[in-house]
Write an enzyme that holds these catalytic residues in place. Structure first.
Site, PDB file in Angstrom:
ATOM      1  N   GLU A   1      -3.758   6.557   7.775  1.00 16.74           N
ATOM      2  CA  GLU A   1      -2.881   7.426   8.503  1.00 16.74           C
ATOM      3  C   GLU A   1      -3.612   7.044  10.543  1.00 16.74           C
ATOM      4  O   GLU A   1      -3.641   8.100  10.907  1.00 16.74           O
ATOM      5  CB  GLU A   1      -2.812   9.015   8.610  1.00 16.74           C
TER       6      GLU A   1
ATOM      7  N   GLN B   1     -37.774  20.640   1.807  1.00 19.48           N
ATOM      8  CA  GLN B   1     -37.156  20.502   3.118  1.00 19.48           C
ATOM      9  C   GLN B   1     -36.099  19.547   3.533  1.00 19.48           C
ATOM     10  O   GLN B   1     -35.062  19.626   4.409  1.00 19.48           O
ATOM     11  CB  GLN B   1     -38.065  20.621   4.895  1.00 19.48           C
TER      12      GLN B   1
ATOM     13  N   THR C   1      -6.794   3.733  11.615  1.00 21.96           N
ATOM     14  CA  THR C   1      -7.847   3.657  11.189  1.00 21.96           C
ATOM     15  C   THR C   1      -8.946   4.620  12.090  1.00 21.96           C
ATOM     16  O   THR C   1      -8.643   5.135  13.408  1.00 21.96           O
ATOM     17  CB  THR C   1      -8.707   2.620  11.718  1.00 21.96           C
TER      18      THR C   1
ATOM     19  N   ARG D   1     -31.762  21.353 -10.331  1.00 22.69           N
ATOM     20  CA  ARG D   1     -32.392  20.911 -10.816  1.00 22.69           C
ATOM     21  C   ARG D   1     -33.947  20.234 -10.098  1.00 22.69           C
ATOM     22  O   ARG D   1     -34.128  20.687  -8.828  1.00 22.69           O
ATOM     23  CB  ARG D   1     -32.066  18.996  -9.941  1.00 22.69           C
TER      24      ARG D   1
ATOM     25  N   TRP E   1       0.866  -1.583  -0.251  1.00 23.90           N
ATOM     26  CA  TRP E   1       0.398  -0.460   0.433  1.00 23.90           C
ATOM     27  C   TRP E   1       0.966   1.156  -0.458  1.00 23.90           C
ATOM     28  O   TRP E   1       0.137   2.642   0.279  1.00 23.90           O
ATOM     29  CB  TRP E   1      -1.250   0.299   1.471  1.00 23.90           C
ATOM     30  N   ILE E   2       2.094   1.384  -0.284  1.00 26.41           N
ATOM     31  CA  ILE E   2       2.642   2.438  -0.452  1.00 26.41           C
ATOM     32  C   ILE E   2       2.786   3.645  -1.301  1.00 26.41           C
ATOM     33  O   ILE E   2       2.729   3.485  -3.324  1.00 26.41           O
ATOM     34  CB  ILE E   2       4.296   2.107  -0.940  1.00 26.41           C
TER      35      ILE E   2
ATOM     36  N   GLY F   1     -28.726  11.932  -6.642  1.00 30.12           N
ATOM     37  CA  GLY F   1     -29.923  11.088  -7.225  1.00 30.12           C
ATOM     38  C   GLY F   1     -28.978  10.208  -8.096  1.00 30.12           C
ATOM     39  O   GLY F   1     -27.556   9.734  -7.619  1.00 30.12           O
ATOM     40  N   GLY F   2     -29.677   9.448  -9.572  1.00 33.95           N
ATOM     41  CA  GLY F   2     -29.078   8.961  -9.777  1.00 33.95           C
ATOM     42  C   GLY F   2     -27.234   9.007 -10.403  1.00 33.95           C
ATOM     43  O   GLY F   2     -26.616   8.861 -11.065  1.00 33.95           O
TER      44      GLY F   2
END
Ligand code: FAD
Length: 387
Positions: free
Chosen positions: A360, A275, A362, A264, A156-157, A336-337
Site C-alpha cells: 500500500e 532493566q 512503501t 522466563r 503479487w495479487i 531469545g531462541g
C-alpha cells in the site's frame, strides 16, 4: 437510529473479538505454514458481516464508521494477519472504493454480493515492472464497441487464487483506467505464487489477461481516471486498513513479550526484572499507544471529511508499520531462541510486520508524501533570520 447503529456495531465488534480469540489466533500459525486460508474462515468472515463492514446498509453492508472499522481490523489483525488482509483487499481496497467511485448500475451488479461475501474481490494494480510507480502499468485495454479488451499480466495479487472479481488497472497510451473483471471471463488465468515473507495464507497469484472482453459498464468511474481517481481512493482506504494492521501486530507482539518476560527466568530472576528488557517493554507500550492514537486521529478526520484525512492516513500507516517492525523485532529479542522458533508467535509477527512497510505504498513513498505535506503545513517564512 444512532442507538440502533451502536448496538449493531457493538454486536459486530463482539463477534469479531470472539471469532479472533476462539477461531483464529490458535490457527494462524497453521495457516501461515500451509500458505492457505481455509474456506471456512472466509465464510465465517462473510456470515458475520465483516466483509461488508464499511459498505452502507443500502448495499448490504454494516455501515461501520472508520473508528469502528479500525477496531474490527485490529481485533482480526491481532489474531491472524492473512485473515486481516482479506479485509484490507476485499473490503477496503475494492468494496469501499466501489461505494465512492462506482456507478449505481455497477454497485447493483457487484457491491451487494461483495458486502455479503457472496463474491470475493481482489485488487490488481502491481506488475513485475510497475510497483511504486503505479502509473507505469503496461496491462493494456482497447475499446471495441460495447467492450474493452484487456491484455497483460499482474503480479503479487493477494487473494487472486480465490477471488471471483478483480479490480484491474490497465492503460491505453497513458490513459489508465480501472475495470471489474470476473474470474470466469475467457482469457483470465491464475498463476499461484508462494514463498512470501508474510501474508502467506492470502492465496497470492499472478494473473494474466489474454484478449479478455469486459463489458463497457464494468469500467469504474471513467476513461483515464484509473490512477488519479480510483487507485488513489483505494489506497486511501487500503492505507487506513494497513495502519490498523500495524497496531494489531504490534499489540500482539507486546502481549507476547510481556507474557514471556514475567515467566522466563535467567540469573535467578524473571527476565522482566532486567532493566534492559523493561526498556523494550516500555518502548513497545509507548509506540503501540501512539500508533493507535494516530489511527484514531486519521479515522476522526475521515469521518469529518477533512482535507487532511488523506495525509493523516499516510502518517498513521507510515508510523504504525514502522513501530510494528520495531516492536516485533523486540518481541523476538525478549523471547531469545524461542523468538526465532516458529512454535512461538514472535517470528511470524516479525515477518508480518515487515510486509506492512512495503504494501500500500512503501515507507519511502510515505516519507516523500509526508515531507511534502510538512513543507506545505509548517514552512513559515522567517524573514528576520540571519540579519
Ligand atoms: C505481501 C504482499 C501483498 C501484495 N498484495 C498486492 C495486491 O493485492 N495487489 C497489488 O496490486 N499489489 C500487491 N502487492 C504489491 C505491492 O503493492 C508492491 O510490492 C509495492 O507497491 C512496492 O512495489 P515494488 O515491489 O515494485 O517495489 P519498487 O517500487 O520497485 O520499490 C523498491 C524499493 O525502491 C524504493 N523506491 C521506489 N521508488 C522510490 C522513490 N521515488 N523514492 C524513494 N524510494 C523509492 C521503494 O520504497 C522500495 O524500497 C503486494 C506485495 C506484497 C509483498
Amino acid at each position: 437510529m444512532r442507538q440502533a447503529h451502536e448496538e449493531r456495531a457493538g454486536g459486530i465488534q463482539e463477534r469479531a473479538r470472539s471469532f479472533a480469540e476462539t477461531g483464529l489466533v490458535n490457527r494462524a500459525a497453521e495457516f501461515d505454514r500451509a500458505g492457505y486460508l481455509p474456506r471456512d474462515v472466509i465464510t465465517t468472515m462473510a456470515d458475520a458481516g465483516f466483509l461488508g463492514a464499511v459498505v452502507p446498509a443500502k448495499w448490504g453492508g454494516q455501515g461501520l464508521d472508520p473508528l469502528e472499522y479500525g477496531e474490527l481490523t485490529e481485533s482480526i489483525g491481532k489474531a491472524c494477519a492473512s485473515t486481516r488482509a482479506l479485509l484490507t483487499v476485499h473490503t477496503s481496497l475494492v468494496a469501499e472504493t466501489l461505494v465512492k467511485r462506482a456507478s449505481d448500475r455497477l454497485k447493483e451488479k457487484y457491491l451487494t454480493d461483495l458486502a455479503l461475501g457472496k463474491k470475493i474481490a481482489c485488487f490488481a494494480l502491481s506488475e513485475a515492472g510497475a510497483g511504486s510507480d503505479a502509473a507505469s502499468v503496461t496491462t493494456s485495454y482497447i475499446k471495441k464497441g460495447d467492450l474493452f479488451v484487456l491484455d497483460g499480466r499482474k503480479k503479487w495479487i493477494s487473494f487472486a487464487g480465490v477471488a471471483d472479481l478483480f479490480m484491474v488497472f490497465a492503460t491505453d497510451n497513458g490513459a489508465t483506467s480501472a475495470f471489474l473483471v470476473e474470474r470466469d471471463m475467457p482469457g483470465v488465468e491464475i498463476h499461484p505464487m508462494s514463498g512470501m515473507l508474510g501474508n502467506r495464507a492470502t492465496h497470492m497469484a499472478e494473473v494474466s489477461f489474454s484478449d479478455v472482453e469486459v463489458p463497457a459498464e464494468n469500467l469504474v468511474s471513467g476513461i483515464g481516471l484509473g490512477v488519479g481517481f480510483v487507485a488513489n481512493t483505494a489506497l486511501f482506504h487500503g492505507r487506513y486498513s494497513i495502519a490498523w494492521a500495524g497496531v494489531a501486530i504490534a499489540q500482539a507482539a507486546l502481549e507476547t513479550m510481556c507474557a514471556y518476560a514475567i515467566e522466563r527466568e535467567q540469573f535467578g530472576v524473571k527476565i522482566g526484572t532486567h532493566q534492559l528488557v523493561q526498556k523494550m517493554i516500555a518502548d513497545a507500550v509507548t509506540q503501540v499507544g501512539a500508533a493507535r492514537e494516530l489511527c484514531r486521529r486519521a479515522g476522526r478526520l475521515r469521518m469529518e471529511h477533512s482535507a487532511d484525512a488523506v495525509m493523516e492516513t499516510n502518517i498513521a500507516k507510515y508510523f504504525s508499520s514502522t513501530i510494528a517492525q520495531q516492536v516485533t523485532s523486540d518481541a523476538v529479542q525478549v523471547l531469545g531462541g524461542n523468538g526465532c522458533w516458529d512454535r512461538y508467535p514472535a517470528e511470524r509477527l516479525f515477518r508480518e510486520a515487515k510486509v506492512l512497510e512495503v504494501i500500500e505504498g512503501t515507507s519511502q513513498l510515505q516519507q516523500l508524501l509526508i515531507a511534502d505535506y510538512g513543507y506545505k503545513k509548517f514552512a513559515v517564512s522567517k524573514s528576520g533570520w540571519g540579519t
